[in-house]
Design an enzyme around this catalytic site. Structure first.
Site, short mmCIF file in Angstrom:
data_model
loop_
_atom_site.label_atom_id
_atom_site.label_comp_id
_atom_site.label_asym_id
_atom_site.label_seq_id
_atom_site.Cartn_x
_atom_site.Cartn_y
_atom_site.Cartn_z
CB SER A 136 -0.73 0.33 1.13
OG SER A 136 -1.39 1.19 1.47
CE1 TYR A 149 -3.66 -2.35 5.06
CE2 TYR A 149 -3.13 -0.07 4.69
CZ TYR A 149 -3.59 -1.49 4.04
OH TYR A 149 -3.58 -1.11 2.72
#
Length: 182
Positions: A136, A149
């Site tokens: 990501s 995250y």
């Protein structure tokens, strides 16, 4: 040329799009999902000899070994692995939510490492094995307060050069893919 690619989390989002694209390009696919029946819509019109649906649960390492073994038994080879399955839970610096953080480490970091370790011998035999770790943009920069995250995606990005070093002499290459919001 009969190349076989495994894709975790192929039942939706990026994994679904990757599977659809690779199938249309002629690859044989082994698709893994926690609930394999969720892949029926994607694969319903596909040639059954070119697709295998496997049970893959990121938090259950035995499913990693079973899925790789089933793939190699079915197709006789493995040429690529796309570590796509991932989760996001809200964990900030001030949160005392180790359970959520542990789940993200298990799914976003430990599972791709386990899949890489399990698949690597087969990818080496390919002579041109490929691994894609879907990370990501959060693995390159922290956005907002969701540090949990980002921490796991930074680790997923770090797995890629380590994998390249491990498999380089045998033709295995690895790339981290860092998409934005989906």
């Amino acid at each position: 040329d009969n190349r076989v690619i495994m894709i975790s989390g192929a039942n939706r989002g990026i994994g679904h799009a990757i599977a659809d694209t690779l199938y249309d390009a002629g690859y044989s696919l082994s698709l893994g999902a926690r609930s394999p029946d969720t892949l029926a819509d994607l694969t319903g019109s596909w040639a059954p000899e070119r697709v295998l649906i496997g049970h893959y649960s990121a938090e259950q390492q035995e499913t990693h070994h079973q899925w790789v073994a089933k793939t190699v038994a079915r197709f006789g080879r493995l040429d690529g692995l796309i570590n796509n399955a991932g989760i996001m839970e809200d964990v900030s610096v001030e949160d005392d939510n180790d359970a959520a953080l542990d789940r993200m480490w298990a799914v976003n970091v430990k599972a791709p490492l386990s899949m890489t370790r399990t698949a690597l011998p087969h990818l080496r035999r390919s002579g041109a094995g490929r691994i894609i770790n879907v990370a990501s943009l959060a693995g390159k920069a922290v956005y907002g307060s969701g540090i949990g995250y980002s921490m796991t995606k930074f680790a997923a990005v770090a797995l890629s050069p380590a994998t390249r070093h491990a498999g380089w002499d045998d033709g295995v290459r690895c790339t981290a893919l860092c998409p934005g919001y989906v």
